[in-house]
Design an enzyme around this catalytic site. Sequence first.
Site, short mmCIF file in Angstrom:
data_model
loop_
_atom_site.label_atom_id
_atom_site.label_comp_id
_atom_site.label_asym_id
_atom_site.label_seq_id
_atom_site.Cartn_x
_atom_site.Cartn_y
_atom_site.Cartn_z
N GLU A 130 5.56 6.18 -9.62
CA GLU A 130 4.15 5.77 -9.48
C GLU A 130 3.43 6.67 -8.48
O GLU A 130 2.30 7.12 -8.74
CB GLU A 130 4.05 4.33 -8.95
CG GLU A 130 4.41 3.27 -9.97
CD GLU A 130 4.19 1.88 -9.39
OE1 GLU A 130 3.16 1.63 -8.75
OE2 GLU A 130 5.07 1.02 -9.57
N GLY A 165 0.80 -1.23 0.00
CA GLY A 165 0.00 0.00 0.00
C GLY A 165 0.83 1.28 0.00
O GLY A 165 0.37 2.30 0.51
N SER A 166 2.02 1.24 -0.60
CA SER A 166 2.80 2.50 -0.63
C SER A 166 2.12 3.53 -1.55
O SER A 166 2.19 4.73 -1.29
CB SER A 166 4.25 2.26 -1.06
OG SER A 166 4.33 1.91 -2.42
N ASN A 167 1.45 3.07 -2.59
CA ASN A 167 0.69 4.01 -3.44
C ASN A 167 -0.49 4.59 -2.68
O ASN A 167 -0.79 5.78 -2.80
CB ASN A 167 0.21 3.32 -4.72
CG ASN A 167 1.29 3.27 -5.78
OD1 ASN A 167 1.63 4.30 -6.36
ND2 ASN A 167 1.85 2.10 -6.02
N ASP A 185 -4.83 -4.17 -18.53
CA ASP A 185 -3.74 -3.19 -18.72
C ASP A 185 -3.79 -2.48 -20.07
O ASP A 185 -2.75 -1.98 -20.54
CB ASP A 185 -2.35 -3.86 -18.55
CG ASP A 185 -2.11 -4.33 -17.13
OD1 ASP A 185 -2.68 -3.75 -16.20
OD2 ASP A 185 -1.33 -5.30 -16.96
N HIS A 200 0.32 0.96 -12.91
CA HIS A 200 1.08 -0.20 -13.39
C HIS A 200 2.57 0.16 -13.43
O HIS A 200 2.94 1.24 -13.89
CB HIS A 200 0.59 -0.60 -14.79
CG HIS A 200 1.23 -1.85 -15.28
ND1 HIS A 200 0.81 -3.11 -14.88
CD2 HIS A 200 2.29 -2.06 -16.11
CE1 HIS A 200 1.58 -4.03 -15.45
NE2 HIS A 200 2.47 -3.42 -16.20
#
Length: 210
Positions: free
Chosen positions: A180, A15-17, A151, A110
Site C-alpha cells: 500500500e 496513519g502509516s500510509n 470501493d 484499500h
Amino acid sequence: MKQKKRIAVMISGNGSNLQALIDHQDSLGGEIVLVLSSNEEAKGLERARSVGIDGICIDSNAFEERNMYEQMMLNTLEAYEVDLIVLAGFMRILGAKFIQTYANRMMNVHPALLPSFGGPGYYGERVHQAVLDAGVRVTGATVHFVTIDTDAGPIILQECVRVHPNDTIQLLQKRVLEVEHRLLVAAVRLFCEDRLVVNKNCIEIVGMEE
Ligand code: GAR
C-alpha cells in the site's frame, strides 16, 4: 514552472500510509498542506504535527447531521485550496455532495484487490479476515478514485500479495501495508504529474509502459 499540487490526507487511525507520503514529500510533486482526522486520538495527527503539517480533527459526533459534518470538512478543504484528497485509512463513508465536489480528485487506498473484498463493511482488519476466511491464494492492495459506489471507482494502481498457508491477520496486514505504502506514493506522484486520464471507469496512465 508547474505549481505543486496541494494535498490533504484524511485519516482515522495509525496513519502509516500518511507517513509513507510524508517520507516521500520531496519527490511527490505535491505538498501535504493538511491532515484531517475523524478522531482526535489518531496517531496520524501526531505524525503530521511533528513535521509541521496542520493536523485538524473534525469529529462527526459533534454534529447533529451528517450534512453539517461534511460541510465543515468541505469548508476546511476549500480554505486550504486543496487539489487532491487522499483517503488513507479514513473510516467514514462520505456523502454524494462531498464526493462530487472532489470527483477525480480524491483517491483511496484499500487493502485488497478490488472489486474483491470491498464495499460497505470491508475496512481495516475485516478485509484481511475475509480474505483468510475465503481461502484465496492471492490478495493485494488497490489505489482508486472515489465515486459514490463504495470501493468501486476507477482503479489507478493495483498489486498482488500472496496469502501464505499459516498467515494471520497481522502477518498479512503487514505485507499488504508495505505494498500500500509504495502504491499510494506512486499514485499520488502520477496525479501530481497530471498523468492520470479518467475514461469512464478506466484510467489511462500517460507515459506508462504496460
Ligand atoms: C490501511 O490498510 C488502509 O488500506 C485501510 O486502513 C488501513 C489504514 O492504515 N483502509 C480501509 O480499509 C478503507 N476501506 P494506516 O492508518 O496505517 O495507513
